[in-house]
Design a protein around this motif. Sequence first.
Motif, PDB file in Angstrom:
ATOM      1  N   THR A   1       0.838  -1.152  -0.022  1.00 56.05           N
ATOM      2  CA  THR A   1      -0.021   0.110  -0.235  1.00 56.05           C
ATOM      3  C   THR A   1       0.850   1.191   0.037  1.00 56.05           C
ATOM      4  O   THR A   1       0.411   2.275   0.330  1.00 56.05           O
ATOM      5  CB  THR A   1      -0.988  -0.026   1.182  1.00 56.05           C
ATOM      6  N   GLY A   2       1.974   1.184  -0.717  1.00 52.83           N
ATOM      7  CA  GLY A   2       2.693   2.233  -0.809  1.00 52.83           C
ATOM      8  C   GLY A   2       3.110   3.093   0.548  1.00 52.83           C
ATOM      9  O   GLY A   2       3.211   2.415   1.656  1.00 52.83           O
ATOM     10  N   PRO A   3       3.232   4.425   0.590  1.00 58.61           N
ATOM     11  CA  PRO A   3       3.661   5.188   1.378  1.00 58.61           C
ATOM     12  C   PRO A   3       2.692   5.331   2.650  1.00 58.61           C
ATOM     13  O   PRO A   3       3.000   5.777   3.649  1.00 58.61           O
ATOM     14  CB  PRO A   3       3.811   6.482   0.691  1.00 58.61           C
ATOM     15  N   ILE A   4       1.365   4.678   2.594  1.00 58.55           N
ATOM     16  CA  ILE A   4       0.680   4.957   3.749  1.00 58.55           C
ATOM     17  C   ILE A   4       0.972   3.640   4.695  1.00 58.55           C
ATOM     18  O   ILE A   4       0.317   3.639   5.869  1.00 58.55           O
ATOM     19  CB  ILE A   4      -0.741   4.921   3.376  1.00 58.55           C
ATOM     20  N   ALA A   5       1.499   2.612   4.309  1.00 60.65           N
ATOM     21  CA  ALA A   5       1.507   1.525   5.084  1.00 60.65           C
ATOM     22  C   ALA A   5       2.147   1.445   6.586  1.00 60.65           C
ATOM     23  O   ALA A   5       1.424   1.025   7.261  1.00 60.65           O
ATOM     24  CB  ALA A   5       2.428   0.211   4.295  1.00 60.65           C
ATOM     25  N   ASP A   6       3.199   1.904   6.745  1.00 56.05           N
ATOM     26  CA  ASP A   6       3.751   2.045   8.204  1.00 56.05           C
ATOM     27  C   ASP A   6       2.908   3.009   8.788  1.00 56.05           C
ATOM     28  O   ASP A   6       2.705   2.832   9.923  1.00 56.05           O
ATOM     29  CB  ASP A   6       5.129   2.469   8.010  1.00 56.05           C
ATOM     30  N   ARG A   7       2.412   3.988   8.554  1.00 55.61           N
ATOM     31  CA  ARG A   7       1.727   4.916   9.269  1.00 55.61           C
ATOM     32  C   ARG A   7       0.311   4.407   9.535  1.00 55.61           C
ATOM     33  O   ARG A   7      -0.073   4.538  10.532  1.00 55.61           O
ATOM     34  CB  ARG A   7       1.648   6.331   8.451  1.00 55.61           C
ATOM     35  N   PHE A   8      -0.280   3.659   8.952  1.00 59.93           N
ATOM     36  CA  PHE A   8      -1.492   3.016   9.161  1.00 59.93           C
ATOM     37  C   PHE A   8      -1.471   1.906  10.128  1.00 59.93           C
ATOM     38  O   PHE A   8      -2.190   1.727  11.057  1.00 59.93           O
ATOM     39  CB  PHE A   8      -2.030   2.444   7.932  1.00 59.93           C
ATOM     40  N   ARG A   9      -0.463   1.109  10.057  1.00 59.75           N
ATOM     41  CA  ARG A   9      -0.138   0.017  10.871  1.00 59.75           C
ATOM     42  C   ARG A   9       0.139   0.771  12.166  1.00 59.75           C
ATOM     43  O   ARG A   9      -0.511   0.355  13.252  1.00 59.75           O
ATOM     44  CB  ARG A   9       1.183  -0.846  10.324  1.00 59.75           C
ATOM     45  N   THR A  10       0.930   1.822  12.326  1.00 60.99           N
ATOM     46  CA  THR A  10       1.220   2.314  13.633  1.00 60.99           C
ATOM     47  C   THR A  10      -0.195   3.068  14.118  1.00 60.99           C
ATOM     48  O   THR A  10      -0.382   2.829  15.465  1.00 60.99           O
ATOM     49  CB  THR A  10       2.106   3.725  13.210  1.00 60.99           C
TER      50      THR A  10
ATOM     51  N   VAL B   1      -5.481  -3.704   0.350  1.00 60.58           N
ATOM     52  CA  VAL B   1      -6.237  -2.802  -0.735  1.00 60.58           C
ATOM     53  C   VAL B   1      -7.392  -2.291  -0.585  1.00 60.58           C
ATOM     54  O   VAL B   1      -7.843  -1.164  -0.997  1.00 60.58           O
ATOM     55  CB  VAL B   1      -6.189  -3.777  -2.005  1.00 60.58           C
ATOM     56  N   ASN B   2      -8.159  -2.848   0.424  1.00 61.87           N
ATOM     57  CA  ASN B   2      -9.194  -2.072   0.877  1.00 61.87           C
ATOM     58  C   ASN B   2      -9.122  -0.692   1.594  1.00 61.87           C
ATOM     59  O   ASN B   2      -9.650   0.136   1.266  1.00 61.87           O
ATOM     60  CB  ASN B   2     -10.236  -3.097   1.618  1.00 61.87           C
ATOM     61  N   VAL B   3      -8.302  -0.797   2.194  1.00 56.99           N
ATOM     62  CA  VAL B   3      -7.696   0.597   3.005  1.00 56.99           C
ATOM     63  C   VAL B   3      -7.355   1.463   1.696  1.00 56.99           C
ATOM     64  O   VAL B   3      -7.458   2.643   1.787  1.00 56.99           O
ATOM     65  CB  VAL B   3      -6.695   0.048   3.962  1.00 56.99           C
ATOM     66  N   ALA B   4      -6.497   1.117   1.061  1.00 52.78           N
ATOM     67  CA  ALA B   4      -5.738   1.765   0.045  1.00 52.78           C
ATOM     68  C   ALA B   4      -6.755   2.378  -1.001  1.00 52.78           C
ATOM     69  O   ALA B   4      -6.535   3.446  -1.093  1.00 52.78           O
ATOM     70  CB  ALA B   4      -4.597   1.049  -0.715  1.00 52.78           C
ATOM     71  N   TYR B   5      -7.817   1.569  -1.329  1.00 47.75           N
ATOM     72  CA  TYR B   5      -8.719   1.980  -2.240  1.00 47.75           C
ATOM     73  C   TYR B   5      -9.414   3.240  -1.682  1.00 47.75           C
ATOM     74  O   TYR B   5      -9.747   4.446  -1.925  1.00 47.75           O
ATOM     75  CB  TYR B   5      -9.775   0.976  -2.614  1.00 47.75           C
ATOM     76  N   ALA B   6     -10.020   3.074  -0.400  1.00 50.00           N
ATOM     77  CA  ALA B   6     -10.682   4.089   0.454  1.00 50.00           C
ATOM     78  C   ALA B   6      -9.949   5.270   0.679  1.00 50.00           C
ATOM     79  O   ALA B   6     -10.137   6.395   0.326  1.00 50.00           O
ATOM     80  CB  ALA B   6     -10.971   3.468   1.807  1.00 50.00           C
TER      81      ALA B   6
END
Length: 399
Positions: free
Chosen positions: A308-317, A325-330
């Motif tokens: 999910t590119g650049p949002i992956a680390d911040r989203f997990r934190t 991909v559901n998170v990423a699409y939204a």
Amino acid sequence: MEAGRQVYRPRSWAVTFALAAVLSGCQSKGSVTEALDPATIAAPTGQDGVAGAGPAQATQSLGTGSTKITMLLPLSAPGTAGQNGRKMLDGAKLAMTDIGNGLLTLTVEDTKGDNAQAGKLALQALTTGTKVVIGPTELPAAQHIATLSGSKRPPVLALADNFAGGAGVYAVRLSEADSAAAGAAGIAAKGGKKFVLFVAGGSNASTVEKRVANSLSIYGATLAVTVPYSAGDGAAKAVDEMASLVDTPDAVIIASGDASPSSILAALKSKGIAGKATSVVGTSRWLEHPMEPSFEGAYIATLDPGETGPIADRFRTTYNYPADVNVAYAYDMVALTAGIASAVGPDGFSKQVLENPSGFRGSTGLFRFRADGSSQRSMPFYRIEKGALKLVAKSTSGF
């Protein structure tokens, strides 16, 4: 920088989803609007929550901006649908924190996973001043919205799986046609020239054929023949027909629709067609079925469900579970609407803006919307080896 595409990187994150179609003097033909620039995104603060914690509230309002956006999600639906809906809500919340809070008022409605409820909420949103509707995820509801007339209807960014799109109702998710076109491009880029398409009969068949043919033309390759087929005995007949028309194609593409591709693969094997001389290209819809031994060696272009590119680390934190991909699409759709609102204003959601041919770059990669409502995406290119996807190329696309 990608070959043939100039990546536009504005300094402010609030403008990173702004369009070249609007700022036509700032970008050259073929340029790409950069949707996510990790260097300019501040880490979020003060959010918590886990998507699997249970049904969300029926209606939620996020942000205080002047641009009204409605998002339709199956928050309280049972099973996977509800889990995915709550993941999408978290993705939307992160996008609001990053860019949307001061630009949008995002109203999130719960469709409960019910087609009738989704359609009702969509019609309400379309007639009560919202500038864009994000969702629904329910396919019948999205298809119904696409049949509605009205030139002043707000655009809809539909999140339904296997939705073909319609005028002003844009298909956000990766489609089988796009996956097939990108997979064909991946082989054509390696020198393949003569292709055959096996496509499951149905309303989507002509769309798949057109997209694959267009993709191959970019590389000077040709679609020698398209053979519609049905599962079971129809697969063997389709392979016999192909063998009588084309001698040793460089690749066969199999768009199997809802069904497993196993019957057509078995028929190809029995004729000795698939092998070193002829590559097999599948689609993302193959992955809806158990990975069978007959899939071995086939190529597939599809989104990486864990990338999910650049949002992956911040989203997990922030949410204590990995983005998918559901998170990423939204996230991408909320960020897109916020970027347009910032660059153009609340009334900037025109066809010219949304159908900008230069496209956008989000956490799911490069994508663009077309006049017929379909979307085109770049995506990784894989080969199936020992029952798993092995990366062949980081990016391929059919456009």
